[in-house]
Design a protein around this motif. Sequence first.
Motif, mmCIF file in Angstrom:
data_model
loop_
_atom_site.group_PDB
_atom_site.id
_atom_site.type_symbol
_atom_site.label_atom_id
_atom_site.label_comp_id
_atom_site.label_asym_id
_atom_site.label_seq_id
_atom_site.Cartn_x
_atom_site.Cartn_y
_atom_site.Cartn_z
ATOM 1 N N LEU A 25 1.798 1.575 -9.939
ATOM 2 C CA LEU A 25 1.523 2.758 -10.758
ATOM 3 C C LEU A 25 0.107 3.276 -10.572
ATOM 4 N N THR A 26 -0.884 2.398 -10.724
ATOM 5 C CA THR A 26 -2.281 2.837 -10.661
ATOM 6 C C THR A 26 -2.620 3.451 -9.311
ATOM 7 N N ALA A 27 -2.182 2.792 -8.237
ATOM 8 C CA ALA A 27 -2.491 3.273 -6.888
ATOM 9 C C ALA A 27 -1.933 4.674 -6.654
ATOM 10 N N PHE A 28 -0.688 4.890 -7.061
ATOM 11 C CA PHE A 28 -0.067 6.197 -6.809
ATOM 12 C C PHE A 28 -0.537 7.251 -7.813
ATOM 13 N N GLY A 52 -13.960 8.409 -0.084
ATOM 14 C CA GLY A 52 -14.928 7.411 -0.523
ATOM 15 C C GLY A 52 -14.578 6.727 -1.820
ATOM 16 N N GLN A 53 -13.711 7.356 -2.644
ATOM 17 C CA GLN A 53 -13.412 6.789 -3.961
ATOM 18 C C GLN A 53 -11.910 6.629 -4.209
ATOM 19 N N PHE A 54 -11.171 7.740 -4.178
ATOM 20 C CA PHE A 54 -9.760 7.692 -4.566
ATOM 21 C C PHE A 54 -8.928 6.766 -3.670
ATOM 22 N N LEU A 55 -9.007 6.965 -2.367
ATOM 23 C CA LEU A 55 -8.194 6.153 -1.452
ATOM 24 C C LEU A 55 -8.600 4.678 -1.466
ATOM 25 N N LEU A 62 -3.707 -1.741 -5.214
ATOM 26 C CA LEU A 62 -2.432 -2.173 -4.656
ATOM 27 C C LEU A 62 -2.511 -3.635 -4.214
ATOM 28 N N ILE A 63 -3.600 -4.004 -3.549
ATOM 29 C CA ILE A 63 -3.766 -5.391 -3.100
ATOM 30 C C ILE A 63 -3.888 -6.326 -4.294
ATOM 31 N N MET A 101 6.706 -17.665 0.330
ATOM 32 C CA MET A 101 6.360 -16.694 -0.697
ATOM 33 C C MET A 101 5.347 -15.693 -0.162
ATOM 34 N N GLY A 102 4.439 -16.173 0.704
ATOM 35 C CA GLY A 102 3.457 -15.281 1.313
ATOM 36 C C GLY A 102 4.116 -14.178 2.119
ATOM 37 N N ILE A 103 5.180 -14.524 2.818
ATOM 38 C CA ILE A 103 5.924 -13.513 3.585
ATOM 39 C C ILE A 103 6.446 -12.427 2.653
ATOM 40 N N GLY A 104 6.954 -12.841 1.494
ATOM 41 C CA GLY A 104 7.447 -11.875 0.517
ATOM 42 C C GLY A 104 6.344 -10.986 -0.021
ATOM 43 N N VAL A 105 5.208 -11.586 -0.350
ATOM 44 C CA VAL A 105 4.070 -10.824 -0.880
ATOM 45 C C VAL A 105 3.565 -9.822 0.151
ATOM 46 N N PHE A 106 3.402 -10.270 1.396
ATOM 47 C CA PHE A 106 2.893 -9.388 2.454
ATOM 48 C C PHE A 106 3.886 -8.267 2.758
ATOM 49 N N THR A 107 5.167 -8.573 2.720
ATOM 50 C CA THR A 107 6.178 -7.549 2.995
ATOM 51 C C THR A 107 6.134 -6.440 1.953
ATOM 52 N N LEU A 108 6.112 -6.834 0.676
ATOM 53 C CA LEU A 108 6.070 -5.837 -0.398
ATOM 54 C C LEU A 108 4.800 -4.999 -0.325
ATOM 55 N N LEU A 109 3.671 -5.660 -0.074
ATOM 56 C CA LEU A 109 2.415 -4.910 0.016
ATOM 57 C C LEU A 109 2.470 -3.873 1.122
ATOM 58 N N ASN A 110 2.923 -4.273 2.301
ATOM 59 C CA ASN A 110 2.906 -3.360 3.445
ATOM 60 C C ASN A 110 3.860 -2.185 3.272
ATOM 61 N N VAL A 111 4.975 -2.414 2.606
ATOM 62 C CA VAL A 111 5.904 -1.311 2.349
ATOM 63 C C VAL A 111 5.218 -0.243 1.508
ATOM 64 N N PHE A 112 4.600 -0.652 0.411
ATOM 65 C CA PHE A 112 3.959 0.323 -0.483
ATOM 66 C C PHE A 112 2.649 0.836 0.094
ATOM 67 N N LEU A 113 1.970 0.034 0.904
ATOM 68 C CA LEU A 113 0.740 0.498 1.539
ATOM 69 C C LEU A 113 1.025 1.623 2.520
ATOM 70 N N VAL A 114 2.084 1.480 3.299
ATOM 71 C CA VAL A 114 2.468 2.540 4.240
ATOM 72 C C VAL A 114 2.851 3.806 3.480
#
Length: 249
Positions: A25-28, A52-55, A62-63, A101-114
Amino acid sequence: MMKQIARMYMLENIRNPGMVFGNVLTAFMLMISSVICKNMTNAEGMDFVIKGQFLPISILMLIFSFAFSSATIYLADMKANKTFQWVQRTGVKPHTYYIGMGIGVFTLLNVFLVLLLIGYSFIIDISLSSYFMIILISNFVLLALYPLSFILAGLFKNEKVAQSMLVPIMLLFMFSIQMTSLFLTLAEKNPQDYFIFLIWNPMLYLFDSLQVSLNVLDETWLPQYQYFMILTVLSLVLAAIAKKVYNSK
């Protein structure tokens, strides 16, 4: 087995729409705010404010959401209910669960990061090389922060205590970088001259790399390959600590 653990973790997050919504929510919302700000003003410096700030703050949030909020609370709940001890009885080794579990965390992060970067690309110019570098440094920062979720979950009694403690920890990591850079810039000083005092914070390497990738700064404080090395070493050290803390009774 690692794939099954990753799948289980992602399903647990997806089944709880409130958790997923809260994590992103916060990121978007910051991305939407940047759209509104840019449409309301024609100032030439608005692009630099967004870069410099928003992105950077959007990516930081997100991280933190996936490295702390979801992972730590999930692990604290498992420890409180002794779920992890039952999982180990099935023959699953701690490092197997850690990686799975790390694979799951990294997968979710990268989906929303993209998705986040695609959204920002409609507001500001982001080159393909910048896309790659932003995703790369974000994953290395997550690599360094991921073991902390096991450490914090091992220290707190349950997910409620963990959730209450995550906010001040998150603010310390984020604002020690963001506010320092902001106020020093307003004082017409170079923030990089003071980065030596913030080398303990993985967010330093992310924030500094983002500024260069988005052409806000000309060069990073240290060569970027050193950032990757520091974050990798930090991840290994914290992983060793996490194994002892989380598995302790």
